[in-house]
Design a protein around this motif. Structure first.
Motif, PDB file in Angstrom:
ATOM      1  N   ILE A  54       0.855  -1.177   0.000  1.00 52.60           N
ATOM      2  CA  ILE A  54       0.000   0.000   0.000  1.00 52.60           C
ATOM      3  C   ILE A  54       0.898   1.236   0.000  1.00 52.60           C
ATOM      4  CG2 ILE A  54      -1.823   1.240   1.230  1.00 52.60           C
ATOM      5  CD1 ILE A  54      -2.623  -1.568   0.118  1.00 52.60           C
ATOM      6  N   GLY A  55       0.884   1.987  -1.077  1.00 56.23           N
ATOM      7  CA  GLY A  55       1.791   3.123  -1.244  1.00 56.23           C
ATOM      8  C   GLY A  55       1.268   4.415  -0.632  1.00 56.23           C
ATOM      9  N   ASN A  56       1.084   4.440   0.670  1.00 58.11           N
ATOM     10  CA  ASN A  56       0.623   5.670   1.321  1.00 58.11           C
ATOM     11  C   ASN A  56       1.605   6.816   1.148  1.00 58.11           C
ATOM     12  OD1 ASN A  56      -1.820   4.750   2.259  1.00 58.11           O
ATOM     13  ND2 ASN A  56      -1.057   4.228   4.289  1.00 58.11           N
ATOM     14  N   GLU A  57       2.903   6.501   0.998  1.00 60.65           N
ATOM     15  CA  GLU A  57       3.891   7.559   0.881  1.00 60.65           C
ATOM     16  C   GLU A  57       3.883   8.214  -0.500  1.00 60.65           C
ATOM     17  OE1 GLU A  57       5.535   3.702  -0.364  1.00 60.65           O
ATOM     18  OE2 GLU A  57       4.652   4.292   1.514  1.00 60.65           O
ATOM     19  N   ILE A  58       3.265   7.560  -1.472  1.00 63.80           N
ATOM     20  CA  ILE A  58       3.221   8.102  -2.821  1.00 63.80           C
ATOM     21  C   ILE A  58       2.259   9.292  -2.851  1.00 63.80           C
ATOM     22  CG2 ILE A  58       2.589   7.609  -5.209  1.00 63.80           C
ATOM     23  CD1 ILE A  58       3.362   4.665  -4.578  1.00 63.80           C
TER      24      ILE A  58
ATOM     25  N   SER B  68       1.395  19.216  -7.710  1.00 65.56           N
ATOM     26  CA  SER B  68       0.801  17.990  -8.254  1.00 65.56           C
ATOM     27  C   SER B  68       0.789  16.881  -7.196  1.00 65.56           C
ATOM     28  CB  SER B  68       1.543  17.526  -9.506  1.00 65.56           C
ATOM     29  OG  SER B  68       2.883  17.234  -9.223  1.00 65.56           O
ATOM     30  N   SER B  69       1.813  16.821  -6.334  1.00 66.04           N
ATOM     31  CA  SER B  69       1.830  15.834  -5.259  1.00 66.04           C
ATOM     32  C   SER B  69       0.715  16.105  -4.265  1.00 66.04           C
ATOM     33  CB  SER B  69       3.172  15.851  -4.528  1.00 66.04           C
ATOM     34  OG  SER B  69       4.182  15.376  -5.365  1.00 66.04           O
ATOM     35  N   GLN B  70       0.497  17.369  -3.943  1.00 64.26           N
ATOM     36  CA  GLN B  70      -0.568  17.726  -2.998  1.00 64.26           C
ATOM     37  C   GLN B  70      -1.932  17.393  -3.572  1.00 64.26           C
ATOM     38  OE1 GLN B  70       0.302  21.845  -2.267  1.00 64.26           O
ATOM     39  NE2 GLN B  70       1.819  21.392  -0.696  1.00 64.26           N
TER      40      GLN B  70
ATOM     41  N   ILE C 199      -6.657  13.867  -3.636  1.00 59.91           N
ATOM     42  CA  ILE C 199      -7.566  12.968  -4.342  1.00 59.91           C
ATOM     43  C   ILE C 199      -7.555  11.599  -3.666  1.00 59.91           C
ATOM     44  CG2 ILE C 199      -7.948  11.700  -6.502  1.00 59.91           C
ATOM     45  CD1 ILE C 199      -6.916  14.262  -7.955  1.00 59.91           C
ATOM     46  N   GLY C 200      -6.350  11.107  -3.347  1.00 63.33           N
ATOM     47  CA  GLY C 200      -6.243   9.824  -2.662  1.00 63.33           C
ATOM     48  C   GLY C 200      -7.006   9.810  -1.351  1.00 63.33           C
ATOM     49  N   LYS C 201      -6.847  10.862  -0.545  1.00 62.21           N
ATOM     50  CA  LYS C 201      -7.566  10.941   0.727  1.00 62.21           C
ATOM     51  C   LYS C 201      -9.080  10.947   0.489  1.00 62.21           C
ATOM     52  CE  LYS C 201      -6.052  11.554   4.424  1.00 62.21           C
ATOM     53  NZ  LYS C 201      -5.804  10.609   5.508  1.00 62.21           N
TER      54      LYS C 201
END
Length: 140
Positions: free
Chosen positions: A51-55, A62-64, A69-71
């Motif tokens: 599970i890539g939570n750190e990605i 763009s990371s934010q 979106i992931g959250k």
């Protein structure tokens, strides 16, 4: 019969080249490489995923956005590194380096797993991870 081609494709991974990796990353990559081999030779009777939570947790815009979106989609901070699913069961593994400790969110997720009676283990090496999989009865 041989190994199904879809499994060969799923177990493929890119070469990392000269990427600088931390101690926990090195342990997880060692473990994942073993899991790939055990999956392909039929010794692992579970499906699994890191599970890539750190990605997406970086500092750029763009990371934010990706993290937000992931959250929104359901990413939960503290989810363990690996999830294993098998007929009639599941298990969760969180890898830590020799001196690493669980973050607050990881402690909360561990408590949630225990509340739900799910197997959750903190692991310090690929060998320890294999031993747990054997104890769970999914690695021959």
């Amino acid at each position: 019969m041989g190994v199904p081609m879809f499994l060969v494709k799923l177990m493929d991974r890119p070469k990392l080249g000269k990427v600088k990796l931390g101690p926990e990353d090195l342990i997880c990559i060692d473990f994942a490489n073993r899991l790939r081999a055990y999956t392909l030779d039929g010794r692992l009777s579970a499906v699994w995923c890191h599970i890539g939570n750190e990605i997406g947790g970086g500092h750029g815009r763009s990371s934010q956005i990706a993290y937000s979106i992931g959250k929104a989609l359901g990413v939960i901070s503290g989810f363990p590194d690996y999830v294993f699913l098998w007929r009639g069961g599941c298990g969760l593994l969180e890898f830590k380096s020799g001196t690493g400790t669980l973050s607050e969110n990881q402690r909360w997720f561990k408590a949630w797993s225990e509340l739900s009676s799910l197997p959750y283990e903190v692991v310090r090496s690929a060998d320890d991870g294999e031993a747990i999989l054997r104890r769970w009865g999914v690695l021959a």
